[in-house]
Design an enzyme around this catalytic site. Sequence first.
Site, PDB file in Angstrom:
ATOM      1  N   GLU A  41       0.843  -1.205   0.000  1.00 11.08           N
ATOM      2  CA  GLU A  41       0.000   0.000   0.000  1.00 11.08           C
ATOM      3  C   GLU A  41       0.876   1.252   0.000  1.00 11.08           C
ATOM      4  O   GLU A  41       2.065   1.209   0.339  1.00 11.08           O
ATOM      5  CB  GLU A  41      -0.924   0.009   1.204  1.00 11.08           C
ATOM      6  CG  GLU A  41      -0.201   0.049   2.534  1.00 11.08           C
ATOM      7  CD  GLU A  41      -0.983   0.794   3.599  1.00 11.08           C
ATOM      8  OE1 GLU A  41      -1.454   1.911   3.319  1.00 11.08           O
ATOM      9  OE2 GLU A  41      -1.100   0.263   4.712  1.00 11.08           O
ATOM     10  N   VAL A 123      -5.335   0.065   2.930  1.00  9.79           N
ATOM     11  CA  VAL A 123      -5.482  -1.394   2.894  1.00  9.79           C
ATOM     12  C   VAL A 123      -6.718  -1.768   2.081  1.00  9.79           C
ATOM     13  O   VAL A 123      -6.677  -2.694   1.255  1.00  9.79           O
ATOM     14  CB  VAL A 123      -5.573  -1.972   4.328  1.00  9.79           C
ATOM     15  CG1 VAL A 123      -5.954  -3.447   4.299  1.00  9.79           C
ATOM     16  CG2 VAL A 123      -4.269  -1.767   5.067  1.00  9.79           C
ATOM     17  N   ASP A 155     -17.433   4.724  13.401  1.00 10.18           N
ATOM     18  CA  ASP A 155     -16.130   4.708  12.721  1.00 10.18           C
ATOM     19  C   ASP A 155     -15.537   3.295  12.716  1.00 10.18           C
ATOM     20  O   ASP A 155     -14.933   2.849  13.693  1.00 10.18           O
ATOM     21  CB  ASP A 155     -15.160   5.700  13.376  1.00 10.18           C
ATOM     22  CG  ASP A 155     -13.891   5.876  12.553  1.00 10.18           C
ATOM     23  OD1 ASP A 155     -13.698   5.113  11.575  1.00 10.18           O
ATOM     24  OD2 ASP A 155     -13.091   6.774  12.879  1.00 10.18           O
ATOM     25  N   ALA A 158     -13.024   0.946   6.509  1.00 10.03           N
ATOM     26  CA  ALA A 158     -13.463   0.242   5.294  1.00 10.03           C
ATOM     27  C   ALA A 158     -12.558  -0.946   4.994  1.00 10.03           C
ATOM     28  O   ALA A 158     -12.946  -1.842   4.231  1.00 10.03           O
ATOM     29  CB  ALA A 158     -13.471   1.205   4.111  1.00 10.03           C
ATOM     30  N   LYS A 176      -3.645  -1.436  15.790  1.00 10.56           N
ATOM     31  CA  LYS A 176      -3.142  -0.598  16.874  1.00 10.56           C
ATOM     32  C   LYS A 176      -4.144  -0.558  18.024  1.00 10.56           C
ATOM     33  O   LYS A 176      -5.349  -0.620  17.814  1.00 10.56           O
ATOM     34  CB  LYS A 176      -2.889   0.826  16.353  1.00 10.56           C
ATOM     35  CG  LYS A 176      -1.617   0.919  15.528  1.00 10.56           C
ATOM     36  CD  LYS A 176      -1.395   2.314  15.011  1.00 10.56           C
ATOM     37  CE  LYS A 176      -2.361   2.658  13.917  1.00 10.56           C
ATOM     38  NZ  LYS A 176      -2.261   1.817  12.714  1.00 10.56           N
TER      39      LYS A 176
HETATM   40  N1  PSU Z   1      -1.832   1.563  10.004  1.00 12.46           N
HETATM   41  C1  PSU Z   1      -0.566   2.067  10.061  1.00 12.46           C
HETATM   42  N2  PSU Z   1      -0.169   2.987   9.155  1.00 12.46           N
HETATM   43  C2  PSU Z   1      -1.018   3.408   8.210  1.00 12.46           C
HETATM   44  C3  PSU Z   1      -2.328   2.852   8.133  1.00 12.46           C
HETATM   45  C4  PSU Z   1      -2.684   1.926   9.052  1.00 12.46           C
HETATM   46  O1  PSU Z   1       0.187   1.703  10.931  1.00 12.46           O
HETATM   47  O2  PSU Z   1      -0.627   4.260   7.423  1.00 12.46           O
HETATM   48  C5  PSU Z   1      -3.257   3.257   7.033  1.00 12.46           C
HETATM   49  C6  PSU Z   1      -3.591   2.058   6.146  1.00 12.46           C
HETATM   50  O3  PSU Z   1      -3.530   2.493   4.803  1.00 12.46           O
HETATM   51  C7  PSU Z   1      -5.002   1.701   6.538  1.00 12.46           C
HETATM   52  C8  PSU Z   1      -5.548   3.041   6.869  1.00 12.46           C
HETATM   53  O4  PSU Z   1      -5.727   1.078   5.498  1.00 12.46           O
HETATM   54  O5  PSU Z   1      -4.495   3.682   7.563  1.00 12.46           O
HETATM   55  C9  PSU Z   1      -6.783   2.938   7.716  1.00 12.46           C
HETATM   56  O6  PSU Z   1      -7.405   4.173   7.744  1.00 12.46           O
HETATM   57  P1  PSU Z   1      -8.870   4.305   8.343  1.00 12.46           P
HETATM   58  O7  PSU Z   1      -8.712   3.962   9.795  1.00 12.46           O
HETATM   59  O8  PSU Z   1      -9.240   5.747   8.089  1.00 12.46           O
HETATM   60  O9  PSU Z   1      -9.730   3.354   7.601  1.00 12.46           O
HETATM   61 MN    MN Z   2     -12.353   5.596   9.887  1.00 11.62          MN
END
Ligand code: PSU
Ligand code: MN
Length: 325
Positions: A41, A123, A155, A158, A176
């Site tokens: 990614e 992802v 939240d 996706a 995390k």
């Molecule tokens: N976890 C990390 N670094 C990142 C991400 C996740 O340690 O950069 C990124 C990935 O691309 C993941 C996205 O798909 O954050 C998730 O974002 P959201 O929680 O807005 O869906």
């Molecule tokens: Mn989100």
Amino acid sequence: MPSSVHIAGPERGYAAHPGPLSVHPEVAEAIASGRAVVALESTILAHGLPPGDNLRVGREIEAAVRAAGAVPATIALLDGQVRVGLDDAALQRLCDPAADILKLSIRDVGVALALGRNGATTVASTSALAHRAGISVFATGGLGGVHRGAAQTFDISADLGVLARTPVLVVCAGVKSILDVPGTLEYLETLSVPVLGFRTDAFPGFYLSDSGYAAPWRVESAAEAAAVVHAREVLGGESAGVVLANPLPVDRQVDPALHDRLVADGLAMLDREGIHGKAVTPALLAYFHEHSGGESLRANVELVLANAGLAGAVAVELAALRGAA
Ligand code: PSU
Ligand code: MN
């Protein structure tokens, strides 16, 4: 894109409309000949790691995949095309904070293409686009998940919904602990996405080797992980992906006391600043990198490199199994 070729994806609808999927020749050739390929990614580069470190790490991630015997295919949207496999100039643009690279989940990809915007894939979007290109192994740092307070905010990343309908193996270091870890594991169960711990019974917590929650399954080797993917292919009828959770060794994790303080302070910062939606994950990562004396960055880089190497090894085993089938 003179250095790239267009290919039709494996899905019938896609083949009828090849569209702007531009696959790097080395990647296209490896896919066509059944050799090992690992999708990577780009959001982690553009929005997850600090400028100044991101380009070096991006190159190291690709090198880790190659060292394992697989071809890396970093995915991003550039110049009106979905690019699967990047040259170094493209990596440099993605890592340039002045380049206005958006964070694109899968719902955003068509919009950004139409509007001519450049972006990095999460992802969710990387998995979906990798599958369309014919790639079934993907390495990242951490999976998105169910956020704390999701019962109020709704939240939920996706990433989870896409994994439920995309047969790609995602190698990650768990999620995390800024997220609701047990909620994320429950939701993956609801979505019928299997979760494998790599040589561990514990679901890893990204910066921490053990999130405090169990991994539903355990595999001991890249060959076993590949066998799981292959068995699901042979079984048929499964549209979901697989999570392979690879923990940092305990002596390489972030100190738990520092970790707990960062999480509490980071969540308070989000509240104070009124940050929500897709800005949450990048804002928290930046906060950690600024307030951990380099520890969060060190751990993040180590785990993503380990995941890239493991994904490469799984892709090699999977190619052998498919070839033997
Ligand atoms: N976890 C990390 N670094 C990142 C991400 C996740 O340690 O950069 C990124 C990935 O691309 C993941 C996205 O798909 O954050 C998730 O974002 P959201 O929680 O807005 O869906
Ligand atoms: Mn989100």
